[in-house]
Design a protein around this motif. Structure first.
Motif, short mmCIF file in Angstrom:
data_model
loop_
_atom_site.label_atom_id
_atom_site.label_comp_id
_atom_site.label_asym_id
_atom_site.label_seq_id
_atom_site.Cartn_x
_atom_site.Cartn_y
_atom_site.Cartn_z
N ALA A 72 1.02 -1.43 0.08
CA ALA A 72 0.05 0.17 0.00
C ALA A 72 0.92 1.40 0.03
CB ALA A 72 -1.13 -0.09 1.25
N TRP A 73 2.00 1.37 0.58
CA TRP A 73 2.68 2.40 0.89
C TRP A 73 3.21 3.04 -0.54
CZ3 TRP A 73 4.25 6.69 2.58
CH2 TRP A 73 5.29 7.35 2.26
N GLU A 74 3.79 2.01 -1.27
CA GLU A 74 4.56 2.48 -2.55
C GLU A 74 3.52 2.95 -3.62
OE1 GLU A 74 7.07 0.59 -6.26
OE2 GLU A 74 6.66 -0.68 -4.51
N ASN A 75 2.20 2.12 -3.40
CA ASN A 75 0.95 2.48 -4.29
C ASN A 75 0.37 3.91 -4.02
OD1 ASN A 75 -2.00 2.32 -4.88
ND2 ASN A 75 -1.13 0.64 -6.19
N ALA A 76 0.38 4.28 -2.66
CA ALA A 76 0.00 5.45 -2.30
C ALA A 76 0.72 6.73 -2.62
CB ALA A 76 -0.46 5.50 -0.73
N ILE A 77 2.14 6.57 -2.15
CA ILE A 77 3.03 7.65 -2.35
C ILE A 77 2.98 8.12 -3.74
CG2 ILE A 77 4.94 6.28 -2.37
CD1 ILE A 77 4.78 9.80 -0.97
N ALA A 314 -4.71 -3.43 0.01
CA ALA A 314 -3.80 -4.47 -0.32
C ALA A 314 -3.84 -4.28 -1.89
CB ALA A 314 -4.18 -5.94 -0.05
N PRO A 315 -3.15 -3.58 -2.49
CA PRO A 315 -3.22 -3.41 -4.01
C PRO A 315 -2.86 -4.54 -4.75
CG PRO A 315 -1.98 -1.41 -3.10
CD PRO A 315 -2.35 -2.29 -1.74
N THR A 316 -1.75 -5.41 -4.02
CA THR A 316 -1.62 -6.54 -4.66
C THR A 316 -2.58 -7.63 -4.88
OG1 THR A 316 -0.31 -7.44 -2.85
CG2 THR A 316 0.99 -6.21 -4.31
N LEU A 317 -3.54 -7.48 -4.24
CA LEU A 317 -4.76 -8.37 -4.27
C LEU A 317 -5.99 -7.87 -5.38
CD1 LEU A 317 -5.22 -9.00 -0.45
CD2 LEU A 317 -3.82 -10.52 -2.27
N ASP A 318 -5.65 -6.69 -5.75
CA ASP A 318 -6.60 -5.94 -6.66
C ASP A 318 -6.37 -6.66 -8.19
OD1 ASP A 318 -8.72 -4.60 -7.54
OD2 ASP A 318 -7.81 -2.79 -6.64
N HIS A 319 -7.29 -6.22 -9.02
CA HIS A 319 -7.09 -6.47 -10.41
C HIS A 319 -5.91 -5.78 -11.15
CE1 HIS A 319 -10.76 -8.77 -10.48
NE2 HIS A 319 -11.54 -7.80 -10.12
N GLY A 327 -4.14 3.62 -4.05
CA GLY A 327 -3.47 4.68 -3.79
C GLY A 327 -4.03 5.83 -3.99
N LYS A 328 -4.89 5.90 -5.02
CA LYS A 328 -5.71 7.21 -5.38
C LYS A 328 -6.56 7.43 -4.16
CE LYS A 328 -8.00 9.56 -9.16
NZ LYS A 328 -8.30 9.27 -10.62
N LEU A 329 -7.43 6.29 -3.81
CA LEU A 329 -8.29 6.47 -2.70
C LEU A 329 -7.60 7.20 -1.22
CD1 LEU A 329 -11.15 6.06 -0.88
CD2 LEU A 329 -10.26 3.60 -0.63
N ILE A 330 -6.42 6.33 -1.06
CA ILE A 330 -5.78 7.01 0.07
C ILE A 330 -5.43 8.41 -0.11
CG2 ILE A 330 -3.34 6.64 1.32
CD1 ILE A 330 -3.67 3.58 0.95
N GLY A 331 -5.00 8.92 -1.31
CA GLY A 331 -4.75 10.40 -1.42
C GLY A 331 -5.98 11.18 -1.02
N TYR A 332 -7.12 10.83 -1.58
CA TYR A 332 -8.28 11.50 -1.38
C TYR A 332 -8.61 11.68 0.27
CZ TYR A 332 -10.77 11.98 -5.83
OH TYR A 332 -11.13 12.17 -7.03
N LEU A 333 -8.33 10.69 1.21
CA LEU A 333 -8.38 10.48 2.44
C LEU A 333 -7.52 11.60 2.98
CD1 LEU A 333 -9.12 6.72 2.92
CD2 LEU A 333 -10.82 8.38 2.36
N ILE A 334 -6.15 11.42 2.55
CA ILE A 334 -5.28 12.35 3.22
C ILE A 334 -5.63 13.73 2.94
CG2 ILE A 334 -2.69 12.85 2.84
CD1 ILE A 334 -2.25 10.04 2.76
#
Length: 346
Positions: A72-77, A314-319, A327-334
């Motif tokens: 998640a971290w790499e995806n989110a940043i 868990a991005p690696t569990l996604d399609h 990561g985009k969702l986490i960006g909105y939340l932050i």
């Protein structure tokens, strides 16, 4: 700070998609220069928010969950770096600290089987090691007068967030947890399902509110325990609010806030409360993304909101084609949290 892998200007540049006529967060967020001491820099800098990641899924594995939260971290940043810097939200408010170095612990957990008692014990021991690092880093940030923004990892890291903030303040803190589960399970060795119960038992957590508990996924023993300590731990359920409509979402925000607002509190967000988000415990029924964003804005808009922790994605569990969306969702939340905090400060 030896377990901290600092983010650099070069790291930011590599993940920022530069475009003519636009300014991205990655061009405005700052990092701590290699030659400067972390503590001194944080105390002197004008930025309020300190962003870092915990790329692990050991606590999830120890809790019989599917691994994947380490990604998640790499995806989110990457997503955060490409948010537009404008008058609504400014990247220049953020220090990107980096990530905890948990590579050794992640290597040690490979090949362990949670069905094996000894392996599960080893996983819990590794979680305890990470707990110590998280609590130390959080305490350092809070002592410097800054607001941690933490991207997990599993929800086991709630313990370190709570402990670190309590140690920095010299007293227990409160917490609000947007979650389908209580994470208040028995003290059977550390994992992602008992971060709050351990923090409570060890005196770091004072008042705790669980927002949106799923009735069908909460054990009878946990419900009994919560009933016995309802003066300190309270909850509402998703079913009460959005299925039976016995309670109203906006009123429940106020009730929960009244329970925690008189002391410093942490905002804990478990993405498994949102339908169809790739998580170790993915759900098909739950609050909407918009309701979560309103929740974060509501609780962030108070001076006692001390940190936010977003976990279990868990991005690696996604399609493969959609694994950037967490990561985009986490960006909105932050950014919702930052906007709320800046509004209250102004």
């Amino acid at each position: 700070m030896e377990k901290l892998i600092r983010f650099s200007t070069s790291d930011l540049s590599k993940i920022t998609n530069h475009r003519s006529g636009e300014v991205k967060f990655g061009e405005k967020m700052i990092v701590i220069p290699k030659e400067q001491d972390v503590v001194s820099f944080l105390k002197k800098c004008t930025q309020q928010f300190v962003l870092f990641g915990i790329p692990e899924d050991i606590g999830v594995r120890a809790n019989y969950g599917r691994p994947g939260t380490a990604s998640a971290w790499e995806n989110a940043i990457k997503s955060i770096a490409n948010i537009q810097h404008n008058r609504f939200c400014r990247g220049s408010e953020i220090v990107v600290l980096g990530q905890l170095n948990v590579s050794q612990e992640m290597n040690e957990v490979q090949g362990l089987d949670f069905h094996n008692i000894q392996d599960r014990k080893k996983m819990s021991e590794l979680v305890v090691k990470i707990d110590k690092e998280v609590s130390h880093l959080i305490a350092t940030i809070v002592k410097a007068g800054k607001t941690p923004i933490v991207i997990g990892g599993g929800h086991n890291n709630a313990y370190g967030n709570i402990k670190g903030t309590a140690l920095a303040n010299g007293k227990p803190i409160n917490a609000i947890n947007f979650d389908a589960h209580s994470d208040f399970r028995i003290l059977e060795g550390r994992h992602s399902g008992n971060g709050f119960s351990y923090a409570y038992e060890e005196g770091f957590l004072k008042n705790y509110f669980i927002f949106g508990l799923h009735e069908c996924y909460t054990s009878k023993s946990v419900l009994k325990e919560l009933k016995e300590i309802e003066n300190r731990v309270r909850f509402n359920t998703y079913d009460e609010i959005n299925i039976r409509r016995e309670k109203i979402f906006e009123q429940e925000l106020i009730i929960a806030h009244d329970f925690i607002k008189n002391d410093c509190y942490g905002i804990e967000i478990d993405l498994d409360a949102i339908p169809n988000i790739a998580c170790s415990a993915m759900t098909l029924s739950g609050f909407s993304v918009e309701e979560l964003r309103r929740f974060i804005y509501f609780f962030g808009k108070h001076p006692n909101a001390t940190y936010i922790h977003i976990c279990e994605g868990a991005p690696t569990l996604d399609h493969d084609k959609n694994n950037h969306l967490i990561g985009k969702l986490i960006g909105y939340l932050i950014t919702d949290f930052i906007k709320a905090k800046i509004e209250v400060e102004n």
